[in-house]
Scaffold this motif. Sequence first.
Motif, short mmCIF file in Angstrom:
data_model
loop_
_atom_site.label_atom_id
_atom_site.label_comp_id
_atom_site.label_asym_id
_atom_site.label_seq_id
_atom_site.Cartn_x
_atom_site.Cartn_y
_atom_site.Cartn_z
N GLU A 147 0.83 -1.19 0.00
CA GLU A 147 0.00 0.00 0.00
C GLU A 147 0.88 1.26 0.00
N PRO A 148 0.42 2.38 -0.65
CA PRO A 148 1.16 3.64 -0.57
C PRO A 148 0.88 4.32 0.77
N PHE A 149 1.83 5.07 1.25
CA PHE A 149 1.60 5.85 2.47
C PHE A 149 2.52 7.07 2.46
N VAL A 150 2.20 8.06 3.35
CA VAL A 150 2.90 9.35 3.42
C VAL A 150 3.24 9.65 4.87
N PHE A 190 5.85 7.32 -0.09
CA PHE A 190 6.17 5.93 -0.47
C PHE A 190 5.11 5.50 -1.49
N SER A 191 5.53 5.14 -2.73
CA SER A 191 4.53 4.73 -3.73
C SER A 191 3.90 3.40 -3.35
N HIS A 192 4.65 2.51 -2.64
CA HIS A 192 4.10 1.30 -2.04
C HIS A 192 5.05 0.86 -0.95
N ALA A 193 4.48 0.23 0.08
CA ALA A 193 5.24 -0.16 1.27
C ALA A 193 5.90 -1.50 1.05
N LEU A 194 7.13 -1.60 1.65
CA LEU A 194 7.86 -2.85 1.68
C LEU A 194 8.20 -3.17 3.11
N GLN A 195 8.53 -4.44 3.38
CA GLN A 195 8.85 -4.87 4.74
C GLN A 195 10.03 -4.06 5.31
N LYS A 196 10.98 -3.67 4.45
CA LYS A 196 12.16 -2.97 4.93
C LYS A 196 11.86 -1.54 5.36
N ASP A 197 10.64 -1.05 5.04
CA ASP A 197 10.29 0.31 5.44
C ASP A 197 9.93 0.39 6.92
N SER A 198 9.80 -0.74 7.58
CA SER A 198 9.44 -0.73 8.99
C SER A 198 10.62 -0.26 9.81
N ARG A 199 10.43 0.83 10.60
CA ARG A 199 11.43 1.34 11.53
C ARG A 199 10.78 2.34 12.48
N PRO A 246 -2.14 2.77 -10.45
CA PRO A 246 -1.54 4.05 -10.00
C PRO A 246 -2.58 5.01 -9.44
N SER A 247 -2.17 5.74 -8.43
CA SER A 247 -2.93 6.87 -7.88
C SER A 247 -1.93 8.00 -7.62
N LEU A 248 -2.41 9.23 -7.44
CA LEU A 248 -1.54 10.38 -7.19
C LEU A 248 -1.64 10.77 -5.73
N LEU A 249 -0.53 10.58 -5.03
CA LEU A 249 -0.48 11.00 -3.64
C LEU A 249 -0.41 12.52 -3.52
N LEU A 250 0.18 13.16 -4.57
CA LEU A 250 0.28 14.62 -4.62
C LEU A 250 0.31 15.01 -6.08
N PRO A 251 -0.51 15.98 -6.50
CA PRO A 251 -1.53 16.71 -5.74
C PRO A 251 -2.82 15.91 -5.68
N LEU A 268 5.78 22.15 -11.12
CA LEU A 268 4.61 21.26 -11.16
C LEU A 268 5.07 19.91 -10.65
N GLU A 269 4.33 19.34 -9.64
CA GLU A 269 4.79 18.12 -8.99
C GLU A 269 3.68 17.07 -8.99
N CYS A 270 4.04 15.85 -9.34
CA CYS A 270 3.15 14.70 -9.27
C CYS A 270 3.89 13.56 -8.59
N VAL A 271 3.38 13.12 -7.41
CA VAL A 271 3.99 12.00 -6.68
C VAL A 271 2.99 10.84 -6.74
N PRO A 272 3.35 9.74 -7.43
CA PRO A 272 2.37 8.65 -7.64
C PRO A 272 2.48 7.57 -6.55
N GLY A 273 1.40 6.84 -6.41
CA GLY A 273 1.41 5.62 -5.62
C GLY A 273 0.98 4.47 -6.51
N GLY A 274 1.41 3.25 -6.17
CA GLY A 274 1.06 2.09 -6.98
C GLY A 274 2.14 1.05 -6.92
N ASN A 275 1.80 -0.17 -7.34
CA ASN A 275 2.74 -1.27 -7.35
C ASN A 275 2.60 -2.01 -8.67
N PRO A 276 3.61 -2.10 -9.43
CA PRO A 276 4.96 -1.56 -9.23
C PRO A 276 4.95 -0.02 -9.31
N THR A 277 6.11 0.59 -8.95
CA THR A 277 6.19 2.06 -8.90
C THR A 277 5.88 2.65 -10.28
#
Length: 1309
Positions: A147-150, A190-199, A246-251, A268-277
């Motif tokens: 899943e994507p998260f911010v 984060f466009s999608h979460a991975l196990q290594k993102d846990s901290r 894909p989805s857009l986390l920003l804007p 102009l900024e577009c930050v996407p979410g999705g798997n694969p990136t």
Amino acid sequence: MRLAGSLQVVLLLTLSTEAASLNIPPEVEQLPTIVYHTTGPIIALPFDNTVTIRCEARGNPPPQYRWTKDDLDFIPPHPATIRSDQLATDGTFVLQNKSLARFQGKYRCFASNKLGTAMTETIELIVTTLPKFPKQNIEPIVVEEGEPFVLQCDPPEGVPPRKIHWMSIGLQHIEQDERVSVGTDGSLYFSHALQKDSRQDYCCFADFLRIRTIVQKPAMAVEVKPWTPEYEFADGGDLGPPVRTPSLLLPSGVQTEKVLLKGAELQLECVPGGNPTPKIAWIKMGDELPARAKLDNFGKLLTIAAIEESDEGKYMCLAENSAGQAVHYFDVIVEEPPKWLTEPPHSQLTVIGSDVHIKCSVSGKPQPFILWRKDGNIFEDNPLNNKRVLDDTLLLHNAAPDDSGVYQCEAANRHGVVLGNINIMVMNMAPLILTEDHHEYAVIRGEDMAMNCSAFGSPPPTISWAKDETPETIEGERFVTLQNGSLQISSVEKKDSGEYVCVADNSEGKSSIMAVLAVKDPTHIINGPQDMQVISGTTAQLMCQAEYDKSLADSFQVVWIKDGEEMTFPTEEPSRYFLGDGMLQIMNVNLNDEGAYTCMARTRLDGVNRTALLTVLDVPDAPQNVEITELKNRRHILLAWVPGSDHNSSVIEFIVEYEESQWEPGKWKELHKVPGNQATAELALHGHLNYQFRVYAVNAVGPGPPSEPTERYKTPPAAPDRNPENIKIEGHLPHQMEISWEPLLPVEHNGPGLEYKVSYRKLAVDDTWTEHLIKRHSFVVRNTSTFIPYEIKIQSRNSHGWGPEPKIATGYSGEDVIFRHCLRENLSVPTAAPRDVAVEVMNTTVLRVSWTPVPPATLRGHLKGYHVHWLRKRSFLNPDKILDERHMLSFPGKRTHAIVPNLDAFSEYTLTVNVFNKKGNGPSSDPVTFNTPEGVPEQVPILTTSNVQKESIRLVWAPPLVANGILTGYLLQYHLINETTKEALDSWEMNIAGPDTTHWQLEGLEEGSLYLFHLSACTRAGCGPPLAQESSTPTPAPVASVDGNHNCSLSFPRLIPGRATHPPPLAPGLLNISSYVSDTSAKISWTAREEQQDLQLYVAYMNNRDGNWRISKAVNASQSFHVIDGLNPGTVYTVRLMAKSLLDNASIFEDVIQTQGTGAAGQARSISTKGWFIGTLCAVALLTLIVLTVCFMRRNQGGKYAGTPPPGRQDVVAMDKVKEKEDPDEESQAMNDDTFCEYSDSDEKPLRGSLCSLNGDDAVGDGVSRDSLVDYADGGGEFSEDGSFIGEYSGHKRGGSVTEPNGFGPVSA
């Protein structure tokens, strides 16, 4: 409004109804004008101690200040926060940091006096505090894998710029890539979460660079739950998290509107979410992306710098992966704050009753709203009062004085504000001239200049100029009245000097001032520095003589500049530099003195310069790196070197020297020379020597220092390389032959045991050689026949072998000698004379002589050559005088003709030829008589002008020293000269008949003009070289009175043969100038007036043979005489008396004298002891006493007395009487009844210029002495033969005329 009478209105403005600004001097009442104010926004940083807000204005009376904050009147709360002087008179105030937060707001400054009020734009003050994150407890974020998260940062506000960093507690940066990145808002996406993102330690740091502050947000924890599939597969495989669209986390949303100011940076900024990136693509709808566009942050950020209107439009970002895509649209709008279309509205000055238009032309997007004010108050449209606001224009119809004031135009939109203060003055006023009255202007002739006349008036006045109180306005191509009232004069002339009147006129009145113009002569260099080359150690002399207007003497100076920098000269002694009289001397010149020297002559008005290049020549530097290289063997080497600097004088040659340690150790000798463009030398060395070599260079200055010597170089022994030379075979005694030669030098032995083998045999008689081996360098062969030819050869050898095969020399045994009466008498001279001697006269001075050689049998020895003897018997100028001038030339060798030079023209000669051998001369040939033809005369020795009148000039000259024939007359050429360009405007030529003519009166000349005269003496063979003289006819001037004592003096122009000269100004007249001439000295005498007693005089004299001048030391005029010693007897000299020690300066007089001959002096001494001679002297003394008595009696009677001439001068008196009858007008002009010219009846001969006076108008005489100039008689001398090819010739050339060969002759024709 009406300005008071005390209002001294000085307004410097252009003469039009609309001025760029009303620039009013401080002492005059004027509307307030803000000249400086602080511009906003002002950002107060936390560590700033104070904040200063400034507002400065000018006006008269001085403006009072007031401030508003957020449109309300503002007074600082406490005096401590204000500067020490009062706020009312100073618009600047200071805010302290302690209470700064409460002063945040928008400020405006108002500057007011009784005429109006000016105001500033809004000045915003922003007070910042230290940024910090709020204290909060942040719950851990739990997400499912895939899943994507911010992670939100939400940084606090602070002073830009700001930079965001994501790090761990241990300050390790969070790794970023296409999946994980930081957005422009600071959050971590984060466009999608991975196990290594846990901290547990995600930390956001905000870095505020300007205030050097970093703040940290509390750590955030992230827990990523592993993805659990809904169904388990049979094989138990792990497929990973599912694919996500894909989805857009920003804007957020589908579309965003971006409004930017023109010139700003678009992001102009577009930050996407999705798997694969997902991948991001950017598109501009309907167009291509600008070339300036660039992508950052892994393609998620589109940046366009300095955005323009053409960048407006719709942009789309496309996020796409294998599961699908997502888009977002951006509407980009470019706007502008208000700005002036051209420039702010101009202040205006207008007359009462006119219409005033103020146009506020602004642009902006959105279109700005315009607000009008007067003196800071909102201006309302009032149709009834003829005051209208029409959109961007304010109209004042039929303006009155109370409409004067400061009008404000303020244009605003959501992006900003522009404000213009416009000073409007409505008034009528008579002209007021602002320029100083009676101002003096100085200008250099030929330059352009302007005389100022700045005036103010309403309506604007008209400016006119007049000169020297004449009412007419100045007109002409060179005179232009400029728009600001100044009078511009182009190429100013001397006649432009004078007084000028400037008049300013309008409907209200008139005003005027006067200006004085003085035109000065330009400064110019008459003798400037010249490019020169000087040798190091000598003296360089750079001239810089300038002429300048004498009224600028107080500011005149000469400055020397070297290589662009002004030179300074040490004052202490001794110094290498000497400055004086327009000259720079550099003594003991060295290489550092080389460069470009500029002489600048300047005054306070102008300056000129002249540049010259000084090149210092010096001997070359020593060559470097001298190296030896063997060629064929050890006795043939190549010497090479690196040349040193030639110091501006090309190397002529390199000289190789050697030193050897066996024969002459320590002594360096020349070995070889090579041209200066060569840096190598091939050397052939002698054997059995231990060499050292060195090299030095030679240029035109001299030889330079030698190089360092090479290492020792030893050559092996060998046989001699050559045999003896200069073999001499002499027969001093009969039946004997002496053989000698030059031995080999020690260094040429090439080894030990040197000997010579002498071989000889009779020529064409013996076949075998007689040989002797000897060690000395001479050998005597005895018992030979008399004068028999022999063949001889000499060969050298040493212990290593023989020298080369020798050459054969031929010589003779002893010649005949007999003895008679116990004395040895030479009887071996030639016995025959040359025959068939003939001469060919080639020209007046050169002869070709030929002959038939004598038979060889009569030579009785070796032929040495021929002697040519010639005798000058007489000159056809004086045929009755027998001469005995003998000359001889030797011509060596066997020849049949010769050229004889340096004969005298117009003479009779005889010539003989004889042969000679070593023993002596043979008999002379029969004499041949021949004559040389007439030639052209030499240059006349002196030419001068006198009796200069408005339309006539009298020329006076002396006959040539050497006539070379019978004088037939003179050729006179004269030219009218342009004094500026020195070009001839017109020319004339005339022949003056009569050899005895020595003066000529030229009539019909132009008044006040310069003439150049050329005079040549002529014979039947032609005319000789001319002598040049310049003179000017005078411009009419009042006639000066003649001194009552009527003593005689004369000033003559200087004369330089062969070069035209300008007539000098007349020097102070000296009286009774005379000379006494002996054989070796001359005494120059004069009488000085009382006012001339301190005058410094110089006596110069020149030997007319060598042309070298010598000048005496300064002689005080009160001394009354000067003696010149060391003169040569019987020699002609030119003498000058001068007021300065410069030969090119005007002389007071100039004359030619001749010393007495040696023979005459000797005869006088020899006969002075005779009784009859003493009696004669007594009779002469008695006669002299009688003459002086008669002179004294006649003078006391007041009669006209011209003096009793000395013996031999009756012809002068007779000529004067004839002249008096023929030309009574000239005589009456030259001498009137009141004039008395003193005559000295002594041995002193009056010099030319001592009979009559020139006091500036030449009214007392013709300027020429009736006495003799000096007849150039024959000069004595003896011939001395030196045996050279061209012998030495002495004896003065004959001159004069046939009728007057000797003695003194009168000047008058």
